[in-house]
Design an enzyme around this catalytic site. Structure first.
Site, short mmCIF file in Angstrom:
data_model
loop_
_atom_site.label_atom_id
_atom_site.label_comp_id
_atom_site.label_asym_id
_atom_site.label_seq_id
_atom_site.Cartn_x
_atom_site.Cartn_y
_atom_site.Cartn_z
N ARG A 136 0.82 -1.21 0.00
CA ARG A 136 0.00 0.00 0.00
C ARG A 136 0.86 1.27 0.00
NH1 ARG A 136 -4.71 -2.49 3.98
NH2 ARG A 136 -5.95 -3.27 2.25
N LYS B 111 -20.30 -17.62 -1.19
CA LYS B 111 -21.74 -17.49 -0.96
C LYS B 111 -22.42 -16.49 -1.86
CE LYS B 111 -21.90 -18.80 3.88
NZ LYS B 111 -22.22 -18.32 5.23
N GLY C 46 -10.18 -9.88 -2.12
CA GLY C 46 -9.05 -10.42 -1.35
C GLY C 46 -8.63 -11.81 -1.83
N GLY D 120 -13.37 -3.88 -0.05
CA GLY D 120 -14.74 -3.38 0.09
C GLY D 120 -15.12 -2.35 -0.96
P1 ADP Z 1 -13.14 -12.61 -2.66
O1 ADP Z 1 -12.39 -12.44 -1.35
O2 ADP Z 1 -12.21 -12.59 -3.84
O3 ADP Z 1 -14.27 -11.62 -2.80
P2 ADP Z 1 -14.83 -14.70 -1.59
O4 ADP Z 1 -14.38 -14.35 -0.22
O5 ADP Z 1 -16.21 -14.38 -1.98
O6 ADP Z 1 -13.81 -14.07 -2.68
O7 ADP Z 1 -14.69 -16.28 -1.82
C1 ADP Z 1 -13.52 -16.98 -1.65
C2 ADP Z 1 -13.74 -18.30 -0.96
O8 ADP Z 1 -14.70 -19.10 -1.62
C3 ADP Z 1 -12.47 -19.11 -0.92
O9 ADP Z 1 -12.07 -19.26 0.42
C4 ADP Z 1 -12.86 -20.45 -1.55
O10 ADP Z 1 -12.28 -21.55 -0.90
C5 ADP Z 1 -14.35 -20.45 -1.40
N1 ADP Z 1 -14.98 -21.37 -2.36
C6 ADP Z 1 -14.94 -21.30 -3.70
N2 ADP Z 1 -15.60 -22.33 -4.27
C7 ADP Z 1 -16.08 -23.09 -3.26
C8 ADP Z 1 -16.85 -24.29 -3.20
N3 ADP Z 1 -17.25 -24.92 -4.32
N4 ADP Z 1 -17.16 -24.78 -1.98
C9 ADP Z 1 -16.74 -24.13 -0.87
N5 ADP Z 1 -16.02 -23.00 -0.85
C10 ADP Z 1 -15.69 -22.47 -2.04
#
Ligand code: ADP
Ligand code: MG
Length: 399
Positions: free
Chosen positions: A38, A199, A357, A380
């Site tokens: 950063r 999710k 992230g 965010g």
């Molecule tokens: P970002 O931080 O890039 O916004 P998220 O936090 O929404 O991404 O999602 C990342 C997480 O989703 C990872 O920890 C990954 O392991 C999980 N993930 C991806 N696909 C699956 C799956 N099929 N089942 C369970 N967890 C999953």
């Protein structure tokens, strides 16, 4: 020409006092900084102002002190790291306004740098209190915001100051805004969005915004399971938000109306246990997932088809991994699709922007982060931008 003022619009700043909002919310281990990305990001802006002979006052928040002084969250903990990265001495000033700041400015020579205390030590910061902002502004001639990562908050030093002082986007902010405009505001079409991650519930607003803006919505990760379940697929023991299947159907209907094609996997990687290289690992059609199996990645045939979709597109925005990429081999789909996107970007047929992230971690893991057109580390603020929200810190910089 951009819609916001940049350092190019500054004119002569010799001897002028610049308030520069930066992101110094650095990851720490004990008392020491573990990552200076950063600071590196803010360096071009700071050094440009230094070289132009301004007196540069850095403003930043650090942690969540909730409006009170807290010695464990003093910005001075970042001072050594800031000096190291800038290659220059920086004067720590334990206030953000008042006579101590005024006296320090008197000591600073043109081209010197001061680091002000944690803006969140004062309740006026998060309350975006006009008097608090005016007190900070009183010592300065102009304001530069180089912290896109804080631009989704309407705080005194992210939004308020821009209303009081002449305000400019710093170089990192300018780069981020230019990249984001090219990806969703005025993109070359067709546009593909990859949305993955754990999710649906955490990314509902993102999905709802994107269906109206992109031609291809590629859904992967755990959230694909909820969409598959909505279409009547039995997803076994997979992570799935069964209470959101109606919502998933509504999103797919909205996409239909908007002419956006939703891509769900038709083959998947499943396993009975969630561990590295499990014995029960297999690839199957989505309709063949057993009751005791979990979907942990998009299958190889679907990944190949998705790569073909990207080949027909001119722009890509990506948030969320396609599978549980932290555990092998459930990183395969994410890595393969990331490599395809990177190759198309290098070949100049695709503008690719990614953020989030875990997404940034996944693209680094795939070894292709540097090949994307732009990677946002803003967290965010990036997600709120993907949701189509106005970011107050950005709006305040508009001409
Ligand atoms: P970002 O931080 O890039 O916004 P998220 O936090 O929404 O991404 O999602 C990342 C997480 O989703 C990872 O920890 C990954 O392991 C999980 N993930 C991806 N696909 C699956 C799956 N099929 N089942 C369970 N967890 C999953
Ligand atoms: Mg995450």
């Amino acid at each position: 020409m951009s819609s916001f003022r940049t350092l190019d619009d500054l004119g002569d700043v010799t001897g002028k006092v610049a308030l520069v909002r930066v992101d110094l919310n650095l990851p720490m281990d004990g008392g020491s900084v573990t990552d200076t990305t950063r600071v590196e990001a803010a360096k071009p802006t700071i050094m440009e102002l230094v070289d132009a002979g301004a007196k540069v006052l850095l403003l930043a928040h650090f942690g969540r002190p909730k409006g009170a002084r807290n010695s464990t969250m003093s910005v001075s903990m970042t001072l050594d790291a800031v000096e190291d990265v800038l290659g220059k001495e920086v004067m720590f000033i334990p206030e953000v306004q008042g006579p101590v700041v005024a006296q320090s400015i008197g000591i600073l020579r043109n081209g010197d740098i001061g680091l002000l205390e944690n803006t969140r030590f004062w309740p006026g910061e998060e309350a975006n209190d006009a008097e608090f902002a005016a007190g900070i502004a009183a010592n300065a001639d102009f304001f530069v915001n180089d912290a896109f990562s804080a631009a989704h908050r309407a705080h005194a030093t992210t939004e308020g100051l821009a209303r009081i002082l002449p305000a400019f986007a710093g170089r990192a902010m300018e780069k981020e805004l230019t990249a984001l405009e090219a990806a969703l505001e005025k993109p070359e079409q067709p546009v593909a969005a990859v949305v993955g991650g754990a999710k649906v519930s955490s990314k509902l607003a993102v999905l709802e915004n994107l269906v109206g803006k992109v031609q291809h919505l590629i859904i992967g990760g755990g959230m694909a399971n909820t969409f598959l379940a909505a279409r009547g697929v039995d997803v076994g023991k997979s992570l799935c938000e069964h209470d959101l299947t109606d919502t998933a159907n509504a999103i797919m209907d909205a996409a239909d109306h908007a002419g956006c094609t939703v891509h769900l996997p038709y083959d998947v990687v499943v396993s009975k246990e969630f561990s590295a290289n499990p014995a029960s690992l297999r690839v199957c059609n989505v309709h063949e997932v057993a009751e005791d199996e979990m979907i942990l990645d998009v299958g190889p045939q679907a990944v190949e088809a998705l790569g073909d979709v990207l080949k027909t597109c001119k722009t890509l925005v990506w948030n969320g991994p396609m599978g549980a990429f932290e555990t092998e081999p459930f990183d395969d789909a994410t890595v393969a699709l990331a490599k395809t996107a990177a190759a198309l970007t290098i070949g100049e047929s695709l503008v690719s922007v990614a953020g989030g992230g875990d997404t940034v971690a996944a693209l680094n893991h795939a070894g292709v982060a540097q090949d994307f057109s732009y990677i946002s580390t803003a967290g965010g603020a990036f997600l709120e931008w993907m949701e189509g929200k106005e970011l107050p810190g950005v709006t305040a910089l508009k001409k």
